[in-house]
Design a protein around this motif. Structure first.
Motif, PDB file in Angstrom:
ATOM      1  N   ASN A 370      33.087  58.549  46.313  1.00 23.90           N
ATOM      2  CA  ASN A 370      33.237  58.864  46.632  1.00 23.90           C
ATOM      3  C   ASN A 370      32.984  58.232  48.918  1.00 23.90           C
ATOM      4  OD1 ASN A 370      34.018  60.460  44.860  1.00 23.90           O
ATOM      5  ND2 ASN A 370      33.381  62.113  45.026  1.00 23.90           N
ATOM      6  N   ASP A 371      32.705  57.097  48.530  1.00 28.12           N
ATOM      7  CA  ASP A 371      31.857  56.451  49.667  1.00 28.12           C
ATOM      8  C   ASP A 371      33.606  54.972  50.281  1.00 28.12           C
ATOM      9  OD1 ASP A 371      31.574  55.126  52.010  1.00 28.12           O
ATOM     10  OD2 ASP A 371      29.042  55.786  51.018  1.00 28.12           O
ATOM     11  N   MET A 423      36.570  62.797  40.284  1.00 30.33           N
ATOM     12  CA  MET A 423      36.267  61.224  39.571  1.00 30.33           C
ATOM     13  C   MET A 423      37.894  60.575  39.919  1.00 30.33           C
ATOM     14  SD  MET A 423      34.816  61.698  37.051  1.00 30.33           S
ATOM     15  CE  MET A 423      33.940  62.834  36.254  1.00 30.33           C
ATOM     16  N   ARG A 424      37.484  59.466  39.771  1.00 26.08           N
ATOM     17  CA  ARG A 424      38.351  58.375  40.470  1.00 26.08           C
ATOM     18  C   ARG A 424      38.724  57.399  39.851  1.00 26.08           C
ATOM     19  NH1 ARG A 424      38.543  57.986  46.567  1.00 26.08           N
ATOM     20  NH2 ARG A 424      37.458  59.902  47.437  1.00 26.08           N
ATOM     21  N   PHE A 425      39.686  57.309  38.989  1.00 21.99           N
ATOM     22  CA  PHE A 425      40.973  56.485  38.173  1.00 21.99           C
ATOM     23  C   PHE A 425      41.014  55.860  39.137  1.00 21.99           C
ATOM     24  CE2 PHE A 425      39.070  60.075  35.315  1.00 21.99           C
ATOM     25  CZ  PHE A 425      40.097  59.830  34.348  1.00 21.99           C
ATOM     26  N   ILE A 428      43.439  51.739  43.985  1.00 21.54           N
ATOM     27  CA  ILE A 428      43.595  51.905  45.415  1.00 21.54           C
ATOM     28  C   ILE A 428      42.057  53.509  45.403  1.00 21.54           C
ATOM     29  CG2 ILE A 428      44.772  52.639  47.242  1.00 21.54           C
ATOM     30  CD1 ILE A 428      47.364  51.065  45.351  1.00 21.54           C
ATOM     31  N   PHE A 429      41.599  53.411  46.348  1.00 18.64           N
ATOM     32  CA  PHE A 429      41.215  53.821  47.052  1.00 18.64           C
ATOM     33  C   PHE A 429      42.087  54.899  47.742  1.00 18.64           C
ATOM     34  CE2 PHE A 429      37.989  56.180  49.827  1.00 18.64           C
ATOM     35  CZ  PHE A 429      37.307  56.951  49.376  1.00 18.64           C
ATOM     36  N   CYS A 430      41.772  56.316  47.157  1.00 20.16           N
ATOM     37  CA  CYS A 430      42.260  57.416  48.495  1.00 20.16           C
ATOM     38  C   CYS A 430      41.385  58.131  49.283  1.00 20.16           C
ATOM     39  CB  CYS A 430      43.506  58.539  47.178  1.00 20.16           C
ATOM     40  SG  CYS A 430      44.920  59.300  49.038  1.00 20.16           S
ATOM     41  N   ARG A 437      44.535  54.566  52.044  1.00 21.41           N
ATOM     42  CA  ARG A 437      44.330  53.944  51.252  1.00 21.41           C
ATOM     43  C   ARG A 437      43.598  52.663  51.134  1.00 21.41           C
ATOM     44  NH1 ARG A 437      48.147  57.971  50.832  1.00 21.41           N
ATOM     45  NH2 ARG A 437      49.188  57.918  49.106  1.00 21.41           N
ATOM     46  N   ILE A 438      42.793  52.157  49.934  1.00 28.07           N
ATOM     47  CA  ILE A 438      42.880  50.874  50.281  1.00 28.07           C
ATOM     48  C   ILE A 438      42.060  49.914  48.530  1.00 28.07           C
ATOM     49  CG2 ILE A 438      40.202  49.650  51.059  1.00 28.07           C
ATOM     50  CD1 ILE A 438      39.300  52.744  52.227  1.00 28.07           C
TER      51      ILE A 438
END
Ligand code: BGC
Length: 454
Positions: A370-371, A423-425, A428-430, A437-438
């Protein structure tokens, strides 16, 4: 080997990314209600804002264009189009999807629409008992028809439903998904009405000139634990209970025989007219695939997994034990990374449902970081993408499976249902606070995969 018509794409779902939960006339859906019930979702997260895609869709289309995808699979929020699920149409909802579709087409990205990705208008749950009632199937067909007529001039690839297994088992068996029912009989009733809803909608579809229609069902692969005939049978039956349960009816007009035998009276029956309607009601099949387990008839001595999630059907109805190879790496979700499983799964679908083209409508993995300063470096997911796409290409190029596309789940980190934003799927990072957006390393890895296959 390459295939110029193959669609490399990304997938999302309305409820997971759009936000704007009460804007422009949208009605409440069962996930809005479920998530706003304290204790149901990790950290009591809700999808009220999510990725704010409703307002930021142009930026998201641009990110897709840079990634180089040829297809985008997204879902329509039923309660944006019909706030009460039935009755009056909300023009602002139609306008939003028109803007999205036109924006995609302007960038040469083919839209693939899913009509239902779990967000049932709440009114239909309150007044009609949701998927436990046949009337919901009839309302679905009316809603589908509104969408075909509004978007079918430009959209030529349609899916009625996403993962009916989850709506049935997680929503009506285990209760961890909306509407949160816990029962041994209701999953089979809900699944029955979902299949019928598909059939009724396809009848409407085929009255117009809207392209092709299919369904996106999910299945984990089941590899026999040993070469013993009973383990091979266990694996085959487990696949029939998982993918076959929701797919046989919309291709053959019947449930798998093994289910009738095991589930008995709890499995509803289709009338002869319904069988006729359902038979041949898919022009293609979608496959959402995330992991693989071993299957055996007897309980293995070690590495047993399972319990209530990850099995097909209601667990005890199957008489199958699942286990893992301790070498398999788990994702943050606890799902094992087994790239050869998708190749075998595609072969299984292709053998059982001969002649139907297949799209991998979802495949992906969660990497929990999450960082914003470190999440960009998701080498684990980059490897996952390389491994699974290579296995899909083997199925296509070496095994002759008619697989026509692959949609990575997901374009961007989003509201992961019961797990909320934990949970990150995404490729692109939000940043859910700033909405920044990264693109992650996996985004660039997928870009390379697409380029190499051009
Ligand atoms: C669903 C997605 C979900 C993903 C990861 C699929 O079951 O269609 O909505 O986010 O898996 O759990």
């Amino acid at each position: 080997m390459s295939n110029e018509n193959f669609i490399w794409g990304v997938a999302t779902a309305a409820h997971q990314i759009e936000g704007a939960w009460l804007e422009d006339g949208k009605g409440l859906n069962t996930w809005d209600v479920f998530a706003h019930t304290p204790g149901k979702i990790k950290n009591n997260d809700t999808a009220a804002v999510a990725c704010d895609h409703y307002h930021r869709y142009e930026e998201d289309i641009e990110l897709m264009a840079q990634l180089g995808v040829k297809g985008y699979r997204f879902s329509i929020a039923w309660s944006r189009i019909l706030p009460q699920g039935k009755g009056e149409v909300n023009q602002a909802g139609i306008d939003f999807y028109n803007r999205l579709i036109d924006g995609l087409l302007a960038k040469g990205i083919t839209p693939f629409i899913t009509l239902y990705h779990w967000d049932l208008p709440a009114t239909l749950q309150f007044e009609d008992d949701g998927w436990l009632s046949y009337s919901t199937a009839e309302y679905f067909a009316e809603y589908a028809d509104v969408c075909f007529k509004a978007f079918g001039d430009r959209v030529k690839h349609w899916m009625t439903f996403n993962e009916n297994w989850c709506s049935a088992v997680l929503g009506h068996g285990i209760g961890c998904f909306a509407p949160g029912r816990v029962s041994r009989t209701e999953p089979y009733i809900a699944a029955h009405n979902l299949c019928l809803a598909h059939g009724l909608a396809v009848q409407k579809f085929r009255q117009g000139d809207y392209g092709v229609v299919g369904i996106a069902n999910n299945c984990d692969f089941r590899e026999p634990l040993t070469d013993k005939p009973e383990d091979k049978a266990a694996a085959q039956e487990a696949l029939e209970f998982f993918y076959g349960w929701l797919t046989d009816p919309v291709v053959f007009g019947e449930y798998p025989a093994i289910m009738r035998e095991r589930v008995g009276d709890r499995l509803p029956e289709f009338t002869p007219e319904q069988k006729e309607m359902l038979k041949g009601s898919c022009d293609f099949l979608g496959l959402n695939h995330y992991t693989t387990h071993y299957a055996s008839r007897e309980k293995p001595e070690a590495n047993v997994i399972g319990g209530d999630e990850g099995n097909g059907g209601i667990d005890e109805d199957q008489q199958v034990f699942l286990s893992k190879d301790p070498e398999w790496a788990p994702t943050s979700m606890g799902w094992f990374v087994v790239p050869w499983g998708i190749r075998k799964m595609l072969n299984w679908v292709s053998d059982r449902y001969k002649g139907l083209p297949i799209y991998v409508t979802e495949n992906g993995c969660s990497v929990n970081d999450n960082d914003p300063s470190t999440a960009k470096h998701d080498g684990f997911r980059a490897d996952f993408v390389r491994g699974y796409t290579a296995a899909v290409k083997q199925a296509r190029d070496e095994d002759g499976v008619d697989v026509r596309g692959y949609f990575c789940w997901s374009l961007i980190d989003n509201f992961e249902w019961t797990r909320g934003y934990d949970m990150r799927f995404g490729l692109i990072f939000c940043n859910f606070e700033t909405q920044e957006r990264i693109p992650k390393d996996s985004y660039y890895a997928y870009q390379e995969v697409i380029k190499a296959d051009a």
